[in-house]
Design a protein around this motif. Structure first.
Motif, PDB file in Angstrom:
ATOM      1  N   GLY A  38       0.820  -1.209   0.000  1.00 31.83           N
ATOM      2  CA  GLY A  38       0.000   0.000   0.000  1.00 31.83           C
ATOM      3  C   GLY A  38       0.852   1.257   0.000  1.00 31.83           C
ATOM      4  O   GLY A  38       2.064   1.212  -0.155  1.00 31.83           O
ATOM      5  N   VAL A  39       0.202   2.383   0.203  1.00 35.25           N
ATOM      6  CA  VAL A  39       0.891   3.673   0.171  1.00 35.25           C
ATOM      7  C   VAL A  39       1.192   4.154   1.596  1.00 35.25           C
ATOM      8  O   VAL A  39       1.448   5.321   1.828  1.00 35.25           O
ATOM      9  CB  VAL A  39       0.046   4.704  -0.614  1.00 35.25           C
ATOM     10  CG1 VAL A  39       0.804   5.986  -0.860  1.00 35.25           C
ATOM     11  CG2 VAL A  39      -0.406   4.126  -1.952  1.00 35.25           C
ATOM     12  N   ALA A  40       1.190   3.256   2.532  1.00 38.25           N
ATOM     13  CA  ALA A  40       1.443   3.609   3.928  1.00 38.25           C
ATOM     14  C   ALA A  40       2.879   4.089   4.109  1.00 38.25           C
ATOM     15  O   ALA A  40       3.767   3.791   3.314  1.00 38.25           O
ATOM     16  CB  ALA A  40       1.176   2.396   4.813  1.00 38.25           C
ATOM     17  N   ALA A  41       3.092   4.838   5.171  1.00 42.81           N
ATOM     18  CA  ALA A  41       4.410   5.399   5.453  1.00 42.81           C
ATOM     19  C   ALA A  41       5.469   4.312   5.643  1.00 42.81           C
ATOM     20  O   ALA A  41       6.635   4.510   5.310  1.00 42.81           O
ATOM     21  CB  ALA A  41       4.347   6.289   6.689  1.00 42.81           C
ATOM     22  N   ASP A  42       5.070   3.149   6.158  1.00 40.02           N
ATOM     23  CA  ASP A  42       6.041   2.080   6.372  1.00 40.02           C
ATOM     24  C   ASP A  42       6.426   1.375   5.065  1.00 40.02           C
ATOM     25  O   ASP A  42       7.298   0.518   5.054  1.00 40.02           O
ATOM     26  CB  ASP A  42       5.522   1.065   7.395  1.00 40.02           C
ATOM     27  CG  ASP A  42       4.231   0.384   6.954  1.00 40.02           C
ATOM     28  OD1 ASP A  42       3.522   0.953   6.113  1.00 40.02           O
ATOM     29  OD2 ASP A  42       3.940  -0.708   7.475  1.00 40.02           O
ATOM     30  N   ASN A  43       5.799   1.754   3.972  1.00 39.23           N
ATOM     31  CA  ASN A  43       6.112   1.175   2.665  1.00 39.23           C
ATOM     32  C   ASN A  43       6.897   2.175   1.801  1.00 39.23           C
ATOM     33  O   ASN A  43       6.945   2.034   0.584  1.00 39.23           O
ATOM     34  CB  ASN A  43       4.809   0.763   1.957  1.00 39.23           C
ATOM     35  CG  ASN A  43       5.069  -0.226   0.841  1.00 39.23           C
ATOM     36  OD1 ASN A  43       5.997  -1.011   0.902  1.00 39.23           O
ATOM     37  ND2 ASN A  43       4.247  -0.164  -0.188  1.00 39.23           N
ATOM     38  N   ALA A  44       7.515   3.154   2.431  1.00 40.50           N
ATOM     39  CA  ALA A  44       8.212   4.213   1.698  1.00 40.50           C
ATOM     40  C   ALA A  44       9.335   3.660   0.829  1.00 40.50           C
ATOM     41  O   ALA A  44       9.545   4.133  -0.292  1.00 40.50           O
ATOM     42  CB  ALA A  44       8.762   5.255   2.673  1.00 40.50           C
ATOM     43  N   ASN A  45      10.058   2.652   1.303  1.00 33.72           N
ATOM     44  CA  ASN A  45      11.157   2.093   0.507  1.00 33.72           C
ATOM     45  C   ASN A  45      10.653   1.502  -0.805  1.00 33.72           C
ATOM     46  O   ASN A  45      11.276   1.672  -1.853  1.00 33.72           O
ATOM     47  CB  ASN A  45      11.926   1.037   1.305  1.00 33.72           C
ATOM     48  CG  ASN A  45      12.740   1.651   2.421  1.00 33.72           C
ATOM     49  OD1 ASN A  45      13.066   2.833   2.388  1.00 33.72           O
ATOM     50  ND2 ASN A  45      13.044   0.850   3.422  1.00 33.72           N
ATOM     51  N   ALA A  46       9.523   0.817  -0.753  1.00 33.59           N
ATOM     52  CA  ALA A  46       8.948   0.253  -1.976  1.00 33.59           C
ATOM     53  C   ALA A  46       8.503   1.358  -2.921  1.00 33.59           C
ATOM     54  O   ALA A  46       8.654   1.248  -4.143  1.00 33.59           O
ATOM     55  CB  ALA A  46       7.781  -0.668  -1.644  1.00 33.59           C
ATOM     56  N   LEU A  47       7.965   2.442  -2.382  1.00 32.50           N
ATOM     57  CA  LEU A  47       7.544   3.565  -3.218  1.00 32.50           C
ATOM     58  C   LEU A  47       8.739   4.226  -3.897  1.00 32.50           C
ATOM     59  O   LEU A  47       8.683   4.562  -5.090  1.00 32.50           O
ATOM     60  CB  LEU A  47       6.775   4.591  -2.377  1.00 32.50           C
ATOM     61  CG  LEU A  47       5.404   4.143  -1.884  1.00 32.50           C
ATOM     62  CD1 LEU A  47       4.863   5.095  -0.831  1.00 32.50           C
ATOM     63  CD2 LEU A  47       4.438   4.032  -3.050  1.00 32.50           C
ATOM     64  N   TYR A  48       9.828   4.413  -3.159  1.00 32.32           N
ATOM     65  CA  TYR A  48      11.036   4.987  -3.757  1.00 32.32           C
ATOM     66  C   TYR A  48      11.620   4.059  -4.825  1.00 32.32           C
ATOM     67  O   TYR A  48      12.055   4.510  -5.881  1.00 32.32           O
ATOM     68  CB  TYR A  48      12.100   5.270  -2.687  1.00 32.32           C
ATOM     69  CG  TYR A  48      11.821   6.519  -1.891  1.00 32.32           C
ATOM     70  CD1 TYR A  48      11.788   7.772  -2.501  1.00 32.32           C
ATOM     71  CD2 TYR A  48      11.594   6.459  -0.524  1.00 32.32           C
ATOM     72  CE1 TYR A  48      11.537   8.921  -1.770  1.00 32.32           C
ATOM     73  CE2 TYR A  48      11.345   7.608   0.214  1.00 32.32           C
ATOM     74  CZ  TYR A  48      11.322   8.839  -0.413  1.00 32.32           C
ATOM     75  OH  TYR A  48      11.071   9.963   0.310  1.00 32.32           O
ATOM     76  N   ALA A  49      11.633   2.762  -4.547  1.00 33.31           N
ATOM     77  CA  ALA A  49      12.135   1.799  -5.532  1.00 33.31           C
ATOM     78  C   ALA A  49      11.284   1.823  -6.796  1.00 33.31           C
ATOM     79  O   ALA A  49      11.810   1.779  -7.916  1.00 33.31           O
ATOM     80  CB  ALA A  49      12.158   0.394  -4.935  1.00 33.31           C
ATOM     81  N   ALA A  50       9.971   1.930  -6.623  1.00 28.16           N
ATOM     82  CA  ALA A  50       9.077   1.980  -7.788  1.00 28.16           C
ATOM     83  C   ALA A  50       9.315   3.249  -8.602  1.00 28.16           C
ATOM     84  O   ALA A  50       9.331   3.207  -9.838  1.00 28.16           O
ATOM     85  CB  ALA A  50       7.620   1.903  -7.339  1.00 28.16           C
ATOM     86  N   ALA A  51       9.518   4.364  -7.936  1.00 29.02           N
ATOM     87  CA  ALA A  51       9.763   5.623  -8.646  1.00 29.02           C
ATOM     88  C   ALA A  51      11.012   5.520  -9.516  1.00 29.02           C
ATOM     89  O   ALA A  51      11.013   5.915 -10.683  1.00 29.02           O
ATOM     90  CB  ALA A  51       9.913   6.772  -7.648  1.00 29.02           C
ATOM     91  N   ARG A  52      12.062   4.963  -8.964  1.00 27.20           N
ATOM     92  CA  ARG A  52      13.310   4.822  -9.726  1.00 27.20           C
ATOM     93  C   ARG A  52      13.170   3.800 -10.846  1.00 27.20           C
ATOM     94  O   ARG A  52      13.684   3.994 -11.943  1.00 27.20           O
ATOM     95  CB  ARG A  52      14.448   4.471  -8.784  1.00 27.20           C
ATOM     96  CG  ARG A  52      14.910   5.682  -7.996  1.00 27.20           C
ATOM     97  CD  ARG A  52      15.465   5.315  -6.629  1.00 27.20           C
ATOM     98  NE  ARG A  52      15.893   6.481  -5.878  1.00 27.20           N
ATOM     99  CZ  ARG A  52      15.086   7.312  -5.243  1.00 27.20           C
ATOM    100  NH1 ARG A  52      13.787   7.131  -5.278  1.00 27.20           N
ATOM    101  NH2 ARG A  52      15.545   8.346  -4.566  1.00 27.20           N
ATOM    102  N   SER A  53      12.459   2.724 -10.573  1.00 25.14           N
ATOM    103  CA  SER A  53      12.258   1.694 -11.601  1.00 25.14           C
ATOM    104  C   SER A  53      11.422   2.219 -12.757  1.00 25.14           C
ATOM    105  O   SER A  53      11.700   1.911 -13.922  1.00 25.14           O
ATOM    106  CB  SER A  53      11.598   0.461 -10.991  1.00 25.14           C
ATOM    107  OG  SER A  53      12.470  -0.163 -10.081  1.00 25.14           O
ATOM    108  N   ILE A  54      10.419   3.016 -12.439  1.00 21.27           N
ATOM    109  CA  ILE A  54       9.587   3.592 -13.500  1.00 21.27           C
ATOM    110  C   ILE A  54      10.413   4.541 -14.359  1.00 21.27           C
ATOM    111  O   ILE A  54      10.313   4.536 -15.586  1.00 21.27           O
ATOM    112  CB  ILE A  54       8.343   4.289 -12.903  1.00 21.27           C
ATOM    113  CG1 ILE A  54       7.393   3.231 -12.321  1.00 21.27           C
ATOM    114  CG2 ILE A  54       7.630   5.144 -13.945  1.00 21.27           C
ATOM    115  CD1 ILE A  54       6.285   3.795 -11.451  1.00 21.27           C
ATOM    116  N   ALA A  55      11.263   5.335 -13.735  1.00 24.44           N
ATOM    117  CA  ALA A  55      12.128   6.244 -14.497  1.00 24.44           C
ATOM    118  C   ALA A  55      13.052   5.462 -15.425  1.00 24.44           C
ATOM    119  O   ALA A  55      13.227   5.815 -16.597  1.00 24.44           O
ATOM    120  CB  ALA A  55      12.937   7.116 -13.544  1.00 24.44           C
TER     121      ALA A  55
END
Length: 126
Positions: A38-55
């Motif tokens: 999910g987009v929860a604060a404890d999932n921030a690492n996955a969100l950052y990884a996704a941002a870089r992977s999408i780029a």
């Protein structure tokens, strides 16, 4: 079309295909991690990884539009590094699938990028 030009074209498209597969696999795992957590604060690492992977996947996917070998090579080098680090992480976790898969993609991308880079050098000598 001359033989060196045909070989260079084939080297570009092979490198592109392998690099694109590598980037798409990487972004798929990142998106799955985001969806699972999910987009929860404890999932921030996955969100950052996704941002870089999408780029990275976007850079790789637009490379054929401009047909600039150096842009594709930058994407291939980046994906080689990403898959190499993923191989290390899989090995540390003791997960064979997360070790072998990224290792194969890492080596395939490295070989394809090397062939493309060498074909460019050969073209410049003509």
């Amino acid at each position: 079309m001359t033989e060196p030009a045909r070989a260079r074209g084939a080297a570009f498209w092979i490198c592109y295909a392998i690099t694109a597969v590598s980037a798409i696999v990487s972004v798929s795992f990142a998106v799955i991690a985001v969806v699972d957590g999910g987009v929860a604060a404890d999932n921030a690492n996955a969100l950052y990884a996704a941002a870089r992977s999408i780029a990275l996947v976007l850079v790789v996917l637009i490379a054929p539009i401009f047909r600039v070998d150096s842009a594709l090579l930058v994407g291939a080098v980046a994906m080689t590094i990403v898959q190499g680090i993923d191989t290390f992480i899989g090995a540390v976790q003791g997960d064979l699938a997360k070790t072998v898969g990224p290792a194969v993609l890492c080596l395939a991308t490295l070989i394809a990028a090397t062939v493309l880079a060498r074909s460019d050098r050969m073209r410049d000598r003509d």
